[in-house]
Design a protein around this motif. Structure first.
Motif, mmCIF file in Angstrom:
data_model
loop_
_atom_site.group_PDB
_atom_site.id
_atom_site.type_symbol
_atom_site.label_atom_id
_atom_site.label_comp_id
_atom_site.label_asym_id
_atom_site.label_seq_id
_atom_site.Cartn_x
_atom_site.Cartn_y
_atom_site.Cartn_z
ATOM 1 N N VAL A 108 1.076 -1.326 -0.081
ATOM 2 C CA VAL A 108 -0.069 -0.081 0.118
ATOM 3 C C VAL A 108 0.917 1.290 -0.004
ATOM 4 O O VAL A 108 0.768 2.342 -0.887
ATOM 5 C CB VAL A 108 -1.026 0.003 1.195
ATOM 6 C CG1 VAL A 108 -1.599 1.394 1.350
ATOM 7 C CG2 VAL A 108 -1.969 -1.096 1.108
ATOM 8 N N GLN A 111 2.443 1.599 -3.550
ATOM 9 C CA GLN A 111 1.720 1.811 -4.576
ATOM 10 C C GLN A 111 0.569 2.919 -3.888
ATOM 11 O O GLN A 111 -0.590 2.581 -4.636
ATOM 12 C CB GLN A 111 1.439 0.667 -4.993
ATOM 13 C CG GLN A 111 2.492 -0.212 -5.678
ATOM 14 C CD GLN A 111 1.861 -1.566 -6.162
ATOM 15 O OE1 GLN A 111 1.694 -1.790 -7.442
ATOM 16 N NE2 GLN A 111 1.667 -2.578 -5.244
ATOM 17 N N SER A 112 0.603 3.836 -3.022
ATOM 18 C CA SER A 112 -0.124 4.528 -2.617
ATOM 19 C C SER A 112 -1.191 5.173 -3.419
ATOM 20 O O SER A 112 -2.546 5.207 -3.345
ATOM 21 C CB SER A 112 0.398 5.421 -1.619
ATOM 22 O OG SER A 112 1.068 6.547 -2.291
ATOM 23 N N SER A 114 -2.213 4.517 -6.454
ATOM 24 C CA SER A 114 -3.333 3.297 -6.971
ATOM 25 C C SER A 114 -4.240 3.151 -6.303
ATOM 26 O O SER A 114 -5.439 2.831 -6.353
ATOM 27 C CB SER A 114 -2.437 2.305 -7.600
ATOM 28 O OG SER A 114 -1.621 2.547 -8.752
ATOM 29 N N TRP A 115 -3.718 2.655 -4.906
ATOM 30 C CA TRP A 115 -4.677 2.170 -3.807
ATOM 31 C C TRP A 115 -5.693 3.209 -3.569
ATOM 32 O O TRP A 115 -7.019 2.970 -3.526
ATOM 33 C CB TRP A 115 -3.927 1.814 -2.614
ATOM 34 C CG TRP A 115 -3.484 0.547 -2.806
ATOM 35 C CD1 TRP A 115 -1.958 0.210 -2.789
ATOM 36 C CD2 TRP A 115 -4.113 -0.639 -2.438
ATOM 37 N NE1 TRP A 115 -1.918 -1.460 -2.826
ATOM 38 C CE2 TRP A 115 -2.923 -1.871 -2.674
ATOM 39 C CE3 TRP A 115 -5.302 -1.057 -2.127
ATOM 40 C CZ2 TRP A 115 -3.428 -3.083 -2.387
ATOM 41 C CZ3 TRP A 115 -5.706 -2.330 -1.940
ATOM 42 C CH2 TRP A 115 -4.771 -3.546 -2.245
ATOM 43 N N MET A 197 -7.467 -3.658 -7.172
ATOM 44 C CA MET A 197 -6.951 -3.962 -5.729
ATOM 45 C C MET A 197 -6.334 -5.345 -5.628
ATOM 46 O O MET A 197 -5.402 -5.394 -5.144
ATOM 47 C CB MET A 197 -7.974 -3.593 -4.658
ATOM 48 C CG MET A 197 -8.252 -2.298 -4.454
ATOM 49 S SD MET A 197 -9.269 -1.771 -3.034
ATOM 50 C CE MET A 197 -9.441 -0.179 -3.015
ATOM 51 N N LEU A 200 -3.034 -5.204 -7.331
ATOM 52 C CA LEU A 200 -2.088 -4.616 -6.786
ATOM 53 C C LEU A 200 -1.667 -5.469 -5.536
ATOM 54 O O LEU A 200 -0.309 -5.334 -5.214
ATOM 55 C CB LEU A 200 -2.697 -3.265 -6.157
ATOM 56 C CG LEU A 200 -2.752 -2.019 -7.055
ATOM 57 C CD1 LEU A 200 -3.596 -0.857 -6.562
ATOM 58 C CD2 LEU A 200 -1.288 -1.605 -7.769
ATOM 59 N N ALA A 201 -2.357 -6.137 -5.170
ATOM 60 C CA ALA A 201 -2.244 -6.846 -3.769
ATOM 61 C C ALA A 201 -1.106 -7.969 -4.149
ATOM 62 O O ALA A 201 -0.408 -8.309 -3.395
ATOM 63 C CB ALA A 201 -3.261 -7.348 -3.068
#
Length: 207
Positions: A108, A111-112, A114-115, A197, A200-201
């Motif tokens: 997180v 890649q803040s 995008s989150w 998400m 991303l995770a």
């Protein structure tokens, strides 16, 4: 946390239906006071942001979207700043207690942008809780502001459009079939947010 937003929504809905001219005839100073109030109302979770956007669309149409965006952004900053004061160390320790939790936290933070964008895009993430969570997780202030503003535009525009199409709040409540197009769009935003998400995770954070 649930009662106050419910009461404020009922009050706004009643005023919008019973006396819309009251808001249309506000003086400039009264309008400024109204929008300043909305910053605190949204920032302190006293009224759902989606409902407020529908209210703005019902009263002012798309002319109200620009002050709404400004108020929305300031409310985000207010919530983010208040959460910074609370720090949230206990939650961070709880997340870090496992290896996967620590990796998620690093993900997180790395890649803040995008989150934050995906959290704002999704119609199911509560506004005030998202502000606090992003602050607790160490998201940068710049990413929070920029990504939050970009992500909230589609859902806010959709809510304002819903308000402009409504003949009355009573019609909205008693004719849910009229939401078919908006509900479909909300579902698309939710799916896009969830898939984003998920990927991303799964992405590994580079050392």
């Amino acid at each position: 946390m649930g009662l106050l937003p419910f009461i404020s929504s009922l009050a706004l809905g009643y005023l919008a239906v019973s006396n819309p001219s009251f808001f249309l005839n506000l003086s400039l100073s009264q309008q400024v006071l109204f929008w300043i109030s909305t910053v605190f109302v949204m920032g302190l979770a006293l009224c759902p942001t989606t409902f407020l956007a529908m209210f703005v669309g019902y009263i002012w149409g798309f002319q109200g979207i620009w002050p709404l965006i400004v108020a929305y952004s300031l409310a985000s900053i207010l919530g983010f700043g208040m959460a910074k004061l609370w720090k949230g160390h206990a939650m961070i320790r709880w997340i870090k207690r496992t290896k996967k939790g620590a990796q998620f936290l690093s993900n997180v933070q790395a890649q803040s942008f995008s989150w934050v964008f995906l959290a704002r895009l999704s119609p199911i993430f509560p506004f005030a809780i998202t502000n606090a969570m992003m602050s607790f997780l160490g998201v940068s202030f710049l990413d929070f502001c920029l990504a939050g503003m970009i992500g909230m535009l589609p859902r806010t525009a959709l809510a304002v459009w819903t308000g402009t199409q409504a003949k009355s709040w009573e019609y909205l409540l008693h004719h849910p079939e009229s939401f078919s197009w908006q509900d479909g769009a909300s579902l698309v935003l939710l799916v896009l947010s969830g898939l984003g998400m998920y990927f991303l995770a799964r992405r590994q954070v580079k050392a």
